[in-house]
Design a protein around this motif. Structure first.
Motif, PDB file in Angstrom:
ATOM      1  N   HIS A 112       0.815  -1.221   0.000  1.00 35.71           N
ATOM      2  CA  HIS A 112       0.000   0.000   0.000  1.00 35.71           C
ATOM      3  C   HIS A 112       0.843   1.263   0.000  1.00 35.71           C
ATOM      4  CE1 HIS A 112      -3.342  -2.719   0.528  1.00 35.71           C
ATOM      5  NE2 HIS A 112      -3.983  -1.780  -0.124  1.00 35.71           N
ATOM      6  N   ILE A 143       1.397   1.843  -3.529  1.00 33.81           N
ATOM      7  CA  ILE A 143       0.147   2.286  -4.155  1.00 33.81           C
ATOM      8  C   ILE A 143      -0.075   3.784  -3.895  1.00 33.81           C
ATOM      9  CG2 ILE A 143      -2.378   2.096  -3.964  1.00 33.81           C
ATOM     10  CD1 ILE A 143      -1.980  -0.935  -3.798  1.00 33.81           C
ATOM     11  N   ARG A 166     -10.840   4.014  -1.681  1.00 31.35           N
ATOM     12  CA  ARG A 166     -10.337   3.213  -0.555  1.00 31.35           C
ATOM     13  C   ARG A 166     -10.661   3.944   0.750  1.00 31.35           C
ATOM     14  NH1 ARG A 166      -5.882   1.870  -4.415  1.00 31.35           N
ATOM     15  NH2 ARG A 166      -5.557  -0.388  -4.312  1.00 31.35           N
ATOM     16  N   ARG A 200     -15.587   1.708  -1.430  1.00 27.51           N
ATOM     17  CA  ARG A 200     -15.304   0.419  -0.804  1.00 27.51           C
ATOM     18  C   ARG A 200     -15.384   0.582   0.704  1.00 27.51           C
ATOM     19  NH1 ARG A 200      -9.642  -2.502  -1.546  1.00 27.51           N
ATOM     20  NH2 ARG A 200      -8.882  -0.819  -0.247  1.00 27.51           N
ATOM     21  N   LYS A 241      -2.248  -2.145   6.164  1.00 26.73           N
ATOM     22  CA  LYS A 241      -2.885  -0.852   6.432  1.00 26.73           C
ATOM     23  C   LYS A 241      -3.431  -0.857   7.857  1.00 26.73           C
ATOM     24  CE  LYS A 241      -5.440  -1.411   2.880  1.00 26.73           C
ATOM     25  NZ  LYS A 241      -6.410  -1.411   1.786  1.00 26.73           N
ATOM     26  N   ARG A 295      -9.042  -8.705   8.519  1.00 27.34           N
ATOM     27  CA  ARG A 295      -8.971  -7.513   7.693  1.00 27.34           C
ATOM     28  C   ARG A 295     -10.229  -7.401   6.834  1.00 27.34           C
ATOM     29  NH1 ARG A 295      -5.256  -7.912   2.215  1.00 27.34           N
ATOM     30  NH2 ARG A 295      -6.541  -6.106   1.706  1.00 27.34           N
ATOM     31  N   GLU A 338     -10.977 -11.035  -4.573  1.00 25.35           N
ATOM     32  CA  GLU A 338      -9.587 -10.936  -4.136  1.00 25.35           C
ATOM     33  C   GLU A 338      -9.073 -12.245  -3.565  1.00 25.35           C
ATOM     34  OE1 GLU A 338      -8.776  -6.778  -2.572  1.00 25.35           O
ATOM     35  OE2 GLU A 338     -10.561  -7.326  -1.465  1.00 25.35           O
ATOM     36  N   GLY A 352      -9.829  -7.445  -7.533  1.00 27.32           N
ATOM     37  CA  GLY A 352      -8.695  -6.828  -6.821  1.00 27.32           C
ATOM     38  C   GLY A 352      -7.472  -7.714  -7.063  1.00 27.32           C
ATOM     39  N   THR A 353      -6.781  -7.429  -8.168  1.00 33.68           N
ATOM     40  CA  THR A 353      -5.686  -8.340  -8.551  1.00 33.68           C
ATOM     41  C   THR A 353      -4.533  -8.318  -7.545  1.00 33.68           C
ATOM     42  OG1 THR A 353      -4.962  -6.564 -10.007  1.00 33.68           O
ATOM     43  CG2 THR A 353      -6.103  -8.407 -11.036  1.00 33.68           C
ATOM     44  N   ASN A 354      -4.370  -7.196  -6.821  1.00 36.60           N
ATOM     45  CA  ASN A 354      -3.251  -7.147  -5.868  1.00 36.60           C
ATOM     46  C   ASN A 354      -3.378  -8.279  -4.855  1.00 36.60           C
ATOM     47  OD1 ASN A 354      -2.838  -4.772  -7.195  1.00 36.60           O
ATOM     48  ND2 ASN A 354      -3.710  -3.498  -5.583  1.00 36.60           N
ATOM     49  N   ASP A 355      -4.584  -8.395  -4.296  1.00 39.90           N
ATOM     50  CA  ASP A 355      -4.784  -9.453  -3.314  1.00 39.90           C
ATOM     51  C   ASP A 355      -5.025 -10.803  -3.970  1.00 39.90           C
ATOM     52  OD1 ASP A 355      -4.429  -8.400  -0.715  1.00 39.90           O
ATOM     53  OD2 ASP A 355      -6.196  -7.155  -1.043  1.00 39.90           O
ATOM     54  N   ARG A 403       2.391  -9.521  -0.551  1.00 41.94           N
ATOM     55  CA  ARG A 403       2.597  -8.461  -1.543  1.00 41.94           C
ATOM     56  C   ARG A 403       3.496  -7.343  -1.035  1.00 41.94           C
ATOM     57  NH1 ARG A 403      -3.517  -5.841  -1.549  1.00 41.94           N
ATOM     58  NH2 ARG A 403      -2.564  -3.879  -2.148  1.00 41.94           N
ATOM     59  N   CYS A 451      -9.711  -3.427 -10.463  1.00 44.48           N
ATOM     60  CA  CYS A 451      -9.262  -2.211  -9.780  1.00 44.48           C
ATOM     61  C   CYS A 451      -7.909  -2.408  -9.102  1.00 44.48           C
ATOM     62  CB  CYS A 451     -10.302  -1.725  -8.780  1.00 44.48           C
ATOM     63  SG  CYS A 451     -10.620  -2.897  -7.467  1.00 44.48           S
ATOM     64  N   GLY A 452      -7.272  -3.569  -9.308  1.00 39.13           N
ATOM     65  CA  GLY A 452      -5.916  -3.770  -8.766  1.00 39.13           C
ATOM     66  C   GLY A 452      -4.905  -3.056  -9.646  1.00 39.13           C
TER      67      GLY A 452
END
Ligand code: PEP
Ligand code: MG
Length: 589
Positions: A195, A198, A302, A339, A347, A370, A442, A463-466, A476, A513-514
């Motif tokens: 993050h 990001i 976010r 979101r 975070k 989380r 995700e 959410g491709t990051n997760d 990550r 949205c990733g």
């Protein structure tokens, strides 16, 4: 020095080291007009510590070893030593750092000097300086911080451009630096989709993370070049190197200006497919950038960033409502997807709030309490957020997005919370509109059970990051395994393809949205997989649009299919694209 390039461009400036202290230290700028008061605040804290040390010394029992009294004398002396006292004041006066930041910056400078001393005795004095600084920090913590704190300090901080160097910067701290003087940053730790990275991308400043030794090797005020394209950091460059990078800096500014002209062009492929380009934002103020960049809505707000840097006091319903409404009004009729809080993992809430909510350090936070799990464990707070979102819907087009859903029980509990929030508003005669509810995909478990999930949601956002993190079991935010964090892994691509396919088959809306959505290396592939909606940082919209304008989705769909069937998708995809480029250039000849 090498690290992971996470935010494009070249930054050149003097290093500002943000030391990681054992005491929680806030970093912010104070208004130039308030530096005198900040110096007084520091002096007051020092006087408190001097009084504490004197009392300790006077109350030493007679049988105490004489070294103890001598040590307290050394600490008292250090407290007033110009190397600590005057130099700290200097950081406040010239750079406008808050007292805590100035003190930790100076302690770091002194610690390095002690490390280099030949004499063992003197080298060991480093610990004394650190202990004294820690006492002053604790005394400062007991005093009220001076208000207003300035986070948008564009106009001061000294003459030279500044770049930030730290072991790690929490996303909450990063947020404080948003819109500030810093032209770039480097951290020792972190991954490409952490993050912190990001937020750097959202600030649109060159950044390198995972540079391992950076904060140890770089010194306060060194000149640095941060190459956010290659992941290179140059310390005190020679004039020739500097000139080369200045040239590159000018080139990338020209390129940006060129791309900027695409801002308000419709985003349509060569074969006439419209592609929706949305913005990811962290705070309501970012909506302006989204509009300026030509976004046709907010695909991911976010909201957890509203919950950070709060000194233990979380935003209540009205404050949240004001924030959501501000974003909705700023987007002037365009949709805003909010979101619900995704707190946890990298975070965290600030320490005080975490303590209050009994949400302290978890052993494995990415797999812990989380996102929606956290919201469901705090039902009153969750309903409060849902009410605030619903109330904002009276002012524009609002959608709500639920992070990290995986279980049917979570979905049902979420829908129940939303129904209750609606009922509470109706009972109180508060206006709201009906809003669409979406799920973030995700977790592989969700991606693999789309037909079940789609029964309950109006739209989904991947959410491709997760999704990558949880599919490949790669943290990550951990640079040690960053080389294994691979969006091209066949399992990741298949999951994305399946989610798109089942959502479109159900007649519902799907977006990504990733970070993949804003990375031009993946634009063609995502179009080939059937996506027609992508949400990214506003600064990425123009370059993604450029790819969209040149895309032929029918051809990309064929390449994507071949790639999905390949054992080595990255090589297959790149080979197919290369062949296509050669073919187009030979027909052009
Ligand atoms: C994601 O996981 O891809 C996402 C967009 O959410 P975040 O990065 O905030 O976890
Ligand atoms: Mg996520």
């Amino acid at each position: 020095m090498f690290g992971l390039p996470v935010s494009r461009g070249v930054a050149i400036g003097r290093a500002v080291l943000v030391a990681s202290s054992r005491v929680d230290v806030a970093h912010y700028f104070v208004e130039p007009a308030h530096t005198g008061a900040e110096v007084a605040r520091l002096k007051h804290a020092r006087d408190t510590v001097a009084a504490e040390l004197t009392t300790l010394k006077n109350e030493l029992p007679a049988e105490a070893p004489t070294e103890l009294a001598a040590l307290l004398d050394v600490h008292l002396m250090l407290l007033h030593d110009p190397m600590l006292a005057d130099a700290t004041r200097h950081w406040i006066e010239t750079r406008h750092y808050n007292a805590e930041w100035a003190l930790t910056a100076q302690t770091e400078v002194l610690a390095r000097q002690f490390d280099e001393m030949e004499d063992d005795y003197l080298r060991e004095r480093k610990a004394d300086v650190e202990q004294v600084a820690e006492r002053v920090l604790r005394a400062l913590a007991k005093e009220e911080a001076l208000l207003p704190q300035v986070t948008h300090a564009r106009d001061f901080g000294g003459e030279d451009p500044l770049v930030l160097v730290a072991n790690d910067i929490a996303p909450a701290d990063m947020l404080q630096f948003k819109g500030s003087v810093f032209k770039g940053f480097v951290t020792d730790v972190g991954g490409r989709t952490s993050h912190t990275a990001i937020v750097a991308r959202s600030m649109d400043i060159p950044a390198v993370v995972g540079a391992r030794e950076a904060s140890r090797l770089v010194r306060q005020d060194d000149w640095l070049i941060i190459d956010g394209d290659a992941g290179v950091v140059v310390v005190n460059p020679t004039p020739i190197v500097l000139e080369e990078y200045r040239f590159r800096q000018r080139q990338s500014e020209l390129e940006r200006a060129r791309l900027n002209r695409l801002r308000h062009m419709p985003s349509v492929t060569l074969d006439g497919q419209a592609v929706e380009l949305l913005a990811n934002i962290e705070l309501p103020g970012d909506a302006v950038n989204a509009l300026e960049a030509g976004a046709v809505g907010v695909g991911l707000f976010r909201s957890e960033f509203l919950f950070m840097n709060r000194n233990g006091v979380l935003p209540d319903e009205d404050e949240q409502f004001e924030a959501y409404r501000a974003a909705v009004l700023a987007m002037a009729g365009l949709p805003v997807t909010i979101r619900t809080v995704d707190i946890g993992a990298d975070k965290p809430l600030d320490r005080m709030a975490a303590h209050e909510l009994r949400h302290e350090h978890a052993l494995n936070p990415a797999l812990g309490l989380r996102a929606i799990r956290w919201s469901l464990s705090e039902p009153a707070m969750f309903r409060q957020q849902l009410r605030a979102i619903l109330r904002a819907s009276a002012f524009g087009k609002v959608r709500v997005l639920i992070p990290m859903v995986a279980h049917r029980s979570e979905i049902l509990a979420t829908l129940d919370a939303l129904a209750r929030a609606r009922q509470q508003l109706r009972d109180a005669c508060v206006a709201f509109n009906d809003i669409e509810i979406g799920a973030m995909i995700e977790v592989p478990a969700a991606a693999m059970t789309m037909p079940l999930l789609l029964q309950h949601f109006d739209f989904v956002s991947i959410g491709t990051n997760d999704l990558i993190q949880y599919t490949l079991a790669i943290d990550r935010a951990d640079e040690a395994v960053a080389h294994l964090y691979d969006p091209w892994h066949p399992a990741v691509l298949r999951l994305i393809a399946d989610v798109v396919h089942s959502t479109l088959a159900a007649g519902k809306h799907v977006s990504v949205c990733g970070e993949m959505a804003g990375d031009t290396a993946f634009t063609d592939l995502l179009l080939g997989l059937g996506l027609r909606s992508l949400s990214m940082h506003p600064s990425q919209i123009a370059s993604v649009k450029q790819r969209v304008l040149r895309a032929d989705t029918a051809r990309l769909a064929r390449s994507a299919q071949a790639t999905l069937e390949s054992a080595d998708p990255a090589t297959t995809w790149l080979g197919l694209q290369e062949r296509q480029t050669q073919r187009s250039s030979s027909t052009a000849v």
